[in-house]
Write a protein that holds these residues in place. Structure first.
Motif, PDB file in Angstrom:
ATOM      1  N   GLU A  30      -6.821  -9.289  -6.586  1.00 26.07           N
ATOM      2  CA  GLU A  30      -5.527  -8.775  -7.023  1.00 26.07           C
ATOM      3  C   GLU A  30      -4.948  -7.817  -5.982  1.00 26.07           C
ATOM      4  O   GLU A  30      -3.742  -7.818  -5.712  1.00 26.07           O
ATOM      5  CB  GLU A  30      -5.674  -8.069  -8.370  1.00 26.07           C
ATOM      6  CG  GLU A  30      -4.381  -7.456  -8.895  1.00 26.07           C
ATOM      7  CD  GLU A  30      -3.226  -8.437  -8.955  1.00 26.07           C
ATOM      8  OE1 GLU A  30      -2.080  -8.020  -8.667  1.00 26.07           O
ATOM      9  OE2 GLU A  30      -3.460  -9.634  -9.255  1.00 26.07           O
ATOM     10  N   LYS A  31      -5.803  -7.026  -5.381  1.00 24.26           N
ATOM     11  CA  LYS A  31      -5.354  -6.092  -4.347  1.00 24.26           C
ATOM     12  C   LYS A  31      -4.799  -6.864  -3.153  1.00 24.26           C
ATOM     13  O   LYS A  31      -3.754  -6.519  -2.593  1.00 24.26           O
ATOM     14  CB  LYS A  31      -6.531  -5.215  -3.917  1.00 24.26           C
ATOM     15  CG  LYS A  31      -6.125  -4.005  -3.091  1.00 24.26           C
ATOM     16  CD  LYS A  31      -7.330  -3.125  -2.803  1.00 24.26           C
ATOM     17  CE  LYS A  31      -7.852  -2.416  -4.032  1.00 24.26           C
ATOM     18  NZ  LYS A  31      -8.971  -1.510  -3.744  1.00 24.26           N
ATOM     19  N   LEU A  32      -5.492  -7.938  -2.759  1.00 23.97           N
ATOM     20  CA  LEU A  32      -5.021  -8.769  -1.645  1.00 23.97           C
ATOM     21  C   LEU A  32      -3.658  -9.360  -1.955  1.00 23.97           C
ATOM     22  O   LEU A  32      -2.756  -9.360  -1.118  1.00 23.97           O
ATOM     23  CB  LEU A  32      -6.041  -9.894  -1.381  1.00 23.97           C
ATOM     24  CG  LEU A  32      -5.634 -10.930  -0.325  1.00 23.97           C
ATOM     25  CD1 LEU A  32      -5.458 -10.272   1.038  1.00 23.97           C
ATOM     26  CD2 LEU A  32      -6.679 -12.039  -0.242  1.00 23.97           C
ATOM     27  N   LEU A  35       0.836  -1.201   0.000  1.00 23.71           N
ATOM     28  CA  LEU A  35       0.000   0.000   0.000  1.00 23.71           C
ATOM     29  C   LEU A  35       0.872   1.252   0.000  1.00 23.71           C
ATOM     30  O   LEU A  35       0.660   2.197  -0.755  1.00 23.71           O
ATOM     31  CB  LEU A  35      -0.922  -0.016   1.222  1.00 23.71           C
ATOM     32  CG  LEU A  35      -1.873   1.160   1.417  1.00 23.71           C
ATOM     33  CD1 LEU A  35      -2.835   1.278   0.255  1.00 23.71           C
ATOM     34  CD2 LEU A  35      -2.639   1.021   2.727  1.00 23.71           C
ATOM     35  N   TRP A  36       1.880   1.243   0.858  1.00 27.75           N
ATOM     36  CA  TRP A  36       2.776   2.400   0.960  1.00 27.75           C
ATOM     37  C   TRP A  36       3.514   2.636  -0.359  1.00 27.75           C
ATOM     38  O   TRP A  36       3.714   3.763  -0.790  1.00 27.75           O
ATOM     39  CB  TRP A  36       3.763   2.170   2.099  1.00 27.75           C
ATOM     40  CG  TRP A  36       4.589   3.379   2.426  1.00 27.75           C
ATOM     41  CD1 TRP A  36       5.730   3.771   1.818  1.00 27.75           C
ATOM     42  CD2 TRP A  36       4.325   4.353   3.430  1.00 27.75           C
ATOM     43  NE1 TRP A  36       6.209   4.924   2.373  1.00 27.75           N
ATOM     44  CE2 TRP A  36       5.359   5.307   3.371  1.00 27.75           C
ATOM     45  CE3 TRP A  36       3.309   4.514   4.381  1.00 27.75           C
ATOM     46  CZ2 TRP A  36       5.409   6.395   4.227  1.00 27.75           C
ATOM     47  CZ3 TRP A  36       3.385   5.602   5.232  1.00 27.75           C
ATOM     48  CH2 TRP A  36       4.418   6.533   5.146  1.00 27.75           C
ATOM     49  N   GLY A  52     -16.544 -13.446  -6.115  1.00 27.94           N
ATOM     50  CA  GLY A  52     -15.523 -13.638  -7.143  1.00 27.94           C
ATOM     51  C   GLY A  52     -14.929 -12.329  -7.631  1.00 27.94           C
ATOM     52  O   GLY A  52     -14.624 -12.181  -8.818  1.00 27.94           O
ATOM     53  N   ASP A  53     -14.763 -11.358  -6.731  1.00 31.49           N
ATOM     54  CA  ASP A  53     -14.271 -10.026  -7.092  1.00 31.49           C
ATOM     55  C   ASP A  53     -12.778 -10.087  -7.438  1.00 31.49           C
ATOM     56  O   ASP A  53     -11.921 -10.162  -6.559  1.00 31.49           O
ATOM     57  CB  ASP A  53     -14.507  -9.061  -5.919  1.00 31.49           C
ATOM     58  CG  ASP A  53     -14.215  -7.612  -6.285  1.00 31.49           C
ATOM     59  OD1 ASP A  53     -13.302  -7.374  -7.097  1.00 31.49           O
ATOM     60  OD2 ASP A  53     -14.897  -6.718  -5.739  1.00 31.49           O
ATOM     61  N   LYS A  54     -12.455 -10.040  -8.735  1.00 29.84           N
ATOM     62  CA  LYS A  54     -11.060 -10.164  -9.175  1.00 29.84           C
ATOM     63  C   LYS A  54     -10.222  -8.957  -8.760  1.00 29.84           C
ATOM     64  O   LYS A  54      -9.036  -9.078  -8.492  1.00 29.84           O
ATOM     65  CB  LYS A  54     -11.007 -10.336 -10.697  1.00 29.84           C
ATOM     66  CG  LYS A  54     -11.604 -11.651 -11.172  1.00 29.84           C
ATOM     67  CD  LYS A  54     -11.454 -11.797 -12.683  1.00 29.84           C
ATOM     68  CE  LYS A  54     -12.077 -13.099 -13.175  1.00 29.84           C
ATOM     69  NZ  LYS A  54     -11.930 -13.254 -14.638  1.00 29.84           N
ATOM     70  N   LEU A  56      -8.657 -22.588  -4.560  1.00 29.57           N
ATOM     71  CA  LEU A  56      -8.609 -21.460  -3.616  1.00 29.57           C
ATOM     72  C   LEU A  56      -7.191 -20.966  -3.391  1.00 29.57           C
ATOM     73  O   LEU A  56      -6.894 -19.795  -3.586  1.00 29.57           O
ATOM     74  CB  LEU A  56      -9.241 -21.858  -2.283  1.00 29.57           C
ATOM     75  CG  LEU A  56      -9.213 -20.750  -1.222  1.00 29.57           C
ATOM     76  CD1 LEU A  56     -10.034 -19.558  -1.669  1.00 29.57           C
ATOM     77  CD2 LEU A  56      -9.693 -21.256   0.117  1.00 29.57           C
ATOM     78  N   PHE A  57      -6.294 -21.855  -2.991  1.00 26.73           N
ATOM     79  CA  PHE A  57      -4.930 -21.415  -2.690  1.00 26.73           C
ATOM     80  C   PHE A  57      -4.228 -20.906  -3.947  1.00 26.73           C
ATOM     81  O   PHE A  57      -3.596 -19.848  -3.936  1.00 26.73           O
ATOM     82  CB  PHE A  57      -4.125 -22.559  -2.073  1.00 26.73           C
ATOM     83  CG  PHE A  57      -2.692 -22.178  -1.833  1.00 26.73           C
ATOM     84  CD1 PHE A  57      -2.366 -21.311  -0.810  1.00 26.73           C
ATOM     85  CD2 PHE A  57      -1.683 -22.651  -2.654  1.00 26.73           C
ATOM     86  CE1 PHE A  57      -1.052 -20.934  -0.601  1.00 26.73           C
ATOM     87  CE2 PHE A  57      -0.375 -22.276  -2.452  1.00 26.73           C
ATOM     88  CZ  PHE A  57      -0.056 -21.414  -1.414  1.00 26.73           C
ATOM     89  N   ALA A  58      -4.352 -21.643  -5.041  1.00 28.09           N
ATOM     90  CA  ALA A  58      -3.679 -21.244  -6.277  1.00 28.09           C
ATOM     91  C   ALA A  58      -4.143 -19.857  -6.721  1.00 28.09           C
ATOM     92  O   ALA A  58      -3.354 -19.036  -7.175  1.00 28.09           O
ATOM     93  CB  ALA A  58      -3.948 -22.271  -7.375  1.00 28.09           C
ATOM     94  N   ASP A  59      -5.430 -19.578  -6.568  1.00 25.78           N
ATOM     95  CA  ASP A  59      -5.959 -18.293  -7.017  1.00 25.78           C
ATOM     96  C   ASP A  59      -5.444 -17.133  -6.175  1.00 25.78           C
ATOM     97  O   ASP A  59      -5.146 -16.061  -6.687  1.00 25.78           O
ATOM     98  CB  ASP A  59      -7.492 -18.315  -6.987  1.00 25.78           C
ATOM     99  CG  ASP A  59      -8.068 -19.128  -8.139  1.00 25.78           C
ATOM    100  OD1 ASP A  59      -7.375 -19.273  -9.159  1.00 25.78           O
ATOM    101  OD2 ASP A  59      -9.193 -19.631  -8.009  1.00 25.78           O
ATOM    102  N   VAL A  60      -5.352 -17.336  -4.884  1.00 24.90           N
ATOM    103  CA  VAL A  60      -4.853 -16.250  -4.034  1.00 24.90           C
ATOM    104  C   VAL A  60      -3.389 -15.958  -4.355  1.00 24.90           C
ATOM    105  O   VAL A  60      -2.943 -14.822  -4.313  1.00 24.90           O
ATOM    106  CB  VAL A  60      -5.020 -16.599  -2.540  1.00 24.90           C
ATOM    107  CG1 VAL A  60      -4.283 -15.591  -1.668  1.00 24.90           C
ATOM    108  CG2 VAL A  60      -6.494 -16.594  -2.176  1.00 24.90           C
ATOM    109  N   MET A  61      -2.644 -17.000  -4.710  1.00 25.61           N
ATOM    110  CA  MET A  61      -1.230 -16.804  -5.021  1.00 25.61           C
ATOM    111  C   MET A  61      -1.018 -16.257  -6.432  1.00 25.61           C
ATOM    112  O   MET A  61      -0.238 -15.360  -6.648  1.00 25.61           O
ATOM    113  CB  MET A  61      -0.466 -18.128  -4.869  1.00 25.61           C
ATOM    114  CG  MET A  61      -0.382 -18.620  -3.448  1.00 25.61           C
ATOM    115  SD  MET A  61       0.462 -17.437  -2.374  1.00 25.61           S
ATOM    116  CE  MET A  61      -0.814 -17.098  -1.186  1.00 25.61           C
TER     117      MET A  61
END
Length: 596
Positions: free
Chosen positions: A336-338, A69-70, A330-332, A570-575
């Motif tokens: 992506e922000k996460l 963020l910074w 399913g907010d892409k 789930l895990f693959a998508d977050v990464m």
């Protein structure tokens, strides 16, 4: 900055946006609209920072852990004055942490390039008092990277102690560095009970210069004083259970850092183990896990709240800002922000990325057709359980125990009906027949196999058949007391088969002596299976690894496999993925397992 040709301090614009104003008063006395395209990104970043605060009315604060963020604010030229100092410290995270500690000469290991990169990142975090998650794929040497850090931290502490003049014992001149004692605070390593011995063995192998103490029972039971018994240690290794019970004793001591191995053990932020890990006074905390996220994003929040408590605030805020938009909608954009926010404080490498010389792994599903008697018993029970469960499925939380009881019963029936009704021991297990067809050839050809099941009762059936066939084997489950001896027996012996319960042996073992893996009962969570496979498909394996999943046709196991495929995203998508499937098992998922 300039607005309508008039100079305006950035602080004034920032304050106006942070206060939620839509226009501001210029020095000329005119009002100016803040709804400008060039200010939209800044407003969005401010809203994000604000939304993650528990108290939205409090002054806007950005934690040093929120490096991503910074960095976006710095790129907008917003925090120029602060950015120089920030970039010399936290900013290095975004480049992978290059300003770390020298590689310690006391480390008895030659690190692979990606392990050296991991060490540099870890030592950067440690040097700057930051925490992180080492989430490398299983089998890539997370333990040796952590041990390298501990060696370097000891060297750093000894150097710092040597640089401080101390009075000589007689009150005269300062003592020389050669006689000066070095007060070095130890690292506390908390691991599953089954992995504590492995940590001690790895430390002795890779870091012989470290003094290691393992704690195998409560201080009350041993009668030992925590301070006296741990004095002089560089590394203290204990289990999650003992850490929880003796938390007050551990919290009273000074630590260089806290290392949580298999950190998925603290993924529930309401558990006592989580609370202890979060509260323990230590400036550096590291979570080590190949599966930082198994079921849902709140598990991920739990880990980051321990190692980087300023990254995300309360679970409530995290749920509203990230979990619900990502998992439910399913907010892409939020996904992506996460990923951007997490990336600086997490290191994740997969085998495919870093180990080009690891032999291939081939995976295959072996379809098991139940013999007529086995199928008849299964279908009879299935109809009975289906009628009972479908009426309860609407309120999963209230009826969870009953639903999972039926689920477990049907899974056991898919394996061997005598697990449910001992009177049916004459009904042959179709799955055992298929397994032993495979084993006959493997044993004859000199291969060695790991055989996993979640059910120790079924492993008992495999043992009986191995005894009948006079095939030598080793056995490990949660009740095994001499775990290290059993593992050593397989590694150094000739037994072609090692039977392992998934819960007891799914992690913390290095068994590259085997080149075949059999998973006897599939479950919807792919992480547990991946951990089992990686007992053998890891550094040191020279042969191709064959993985067989035995799935009983026309049973609940087929539906479990289909559910697992959906959940594994789930895990693959977050990464690194694009979309997100829901993580936690839902009422709809459970109903699907019982429906025709």
């Amino acid at each position: 900055i300039s607005l309508e040709g008039q100079p305006v301090s950035f602080a004034a614009v920032f304050s106006a946006l942070a206060a939620g104003q839509t226009k501001m008063l210029l020095p000329s006395g005119a009002y100016f609209s803040l709804d400008l395209p060039e200010l939209h990104q800044l407003r969005a970043l401010i809203e994000e920072a604000r939304s993650l605060q528990d108290n939205k009315d409090a002054p806007l604060q950005i934690s040093r852990f929120q490096a991503g963020l910074w960095d976006e604010l710095a790129q907008l030229g917003i925090v120029d004055q602060q950015a120089a100092a920030w970039r010399s410290a936290v900013g290095g995270l975004l480049e992978g942490g290059t300003d770390g500690l020298p590689l310690p000469s006391s480390l008895n290991a030659e690190l692979r390039p990606y392990q050296l990169e991991g060490y540099n990142w870890l030592s950067f975090l440690y040097k700057h008092g930051l925490g992180g998650v080492l989430a490398d794929d299983m089998g890539l040497g997370k333990t040796v990277q952590a041990l390298a850090l501990m060696c370097a931290a000891k060297d750093l502490a000894v150097e710092a102690a040597a640089a401080v003049p101390r009075a000589a014992p007689d009150g005269g001149a300062a003592a020389t560095s050669a006689t000066r004692p070095a007060a070095v605070a130890p690292f506390l390593v908390v691991a599953p009970t089954s992995v504590v011995g492995n940590w001690a063995a790895e430390a002795a192998r890779f870091a012989p210069g470290l003094t290691v103490r393992t704690v195998g029972e409560t201080f009350a039971k041993s009668g030992l004083d925590p301070v006296a018994s741990l004095a002089g240690a560089d590394v203290v290794i204990t289990s999650y259970a003992l850490f929880r019970i003796d938390y007050e004793s551990y919290a009273s001591l000074t630590w260089s850092g806290l290392v949580l191995d298999e950190a998925q053990f603290v993924k529930n932020h309401q558990s006592k183990a989580y609370q202890c890990a979060r509260k323990l006074p230590a400036t550096f905390k590291l979570a080590i896990t190949g599966t930082p996220l198994e079921n849902n994003l709140m598990e991920f929040w739990a880990l980051t709240s321990i190692v980087a408590p300023g990254l995300f605030s309360s679970p409530k805020r995290f749920t509203e800002y990230y979990q619900k938009p990502v998992e439910k909608n399913g907010d892409k954009g939020q996904l992506e922000k996460l990923r951007r926010r997490v990336r600086p404080l997490m290191m994740r490498r997969t085998k495919d990325q870093v180990i080009k010389d690891l032999p291939p792994k081939q995976e295959q599903v072996l379809e098991v057709v139940l013999n007529p008697r086995h199928q008849k018993v299964y279908q009879t029970h299935l109809q009975r359980e289906r009628q009972k469960i479908l009426g309860l499925i609407e309120d999963v939380n209230k009826n969870r125990f009953t639903i999972f009881q039926s689920l477990t019963l049907l899974r056991q029936l898919s394996l061997d009906v005598s697990l449910v009704d001992p009177a049916l021991s004459a009904v042959r297990s179709s799955k055992l027949d298929v397994l032993f067809e495979q084993l006959e050839d493997l044993v004859a050809e000199g291969h060695r196999a790991l055989i996993f099941s979640q059910f120790t009762g079924f492993l008992g059936k495999v043992r009986e058949r191995l005894d009948e066939e006079e095939i030598e084997y080793c056995y490990l489950d949660g009740a095994t007391r001499n775990r290290a001896d059993v593992v050593s027996e397989f590694k150094n012996g000739k037994a072609p088969v090692f039977l392992i319960s998934l819960k007891a042996g799914g992690f913390g073992l290095n068994l590259t002596e085997a080149d075949y893996v059999f998973l006897l009962d599939p479950w919807w969570n792919p992480a547990s299976e991946a951990q089992a496979v990686d007992r053998t498909h890891r550094i040191g394996q020279a042969r191709n690894v064959m993985v067989y999943r035995l799935v009983a046709k026309d049973t609940i196991e087929e539906k479990v496999m289909a559910l697992k495929t959906r959940k594994s995203q789930l895990f693959a998508d977050v990464m690194e993925g694009d979309a997100l499937a829901g993580g936690a098992i839902t009422a709809e998922d459970l109903a699907g397992l019982f429906k025709e």
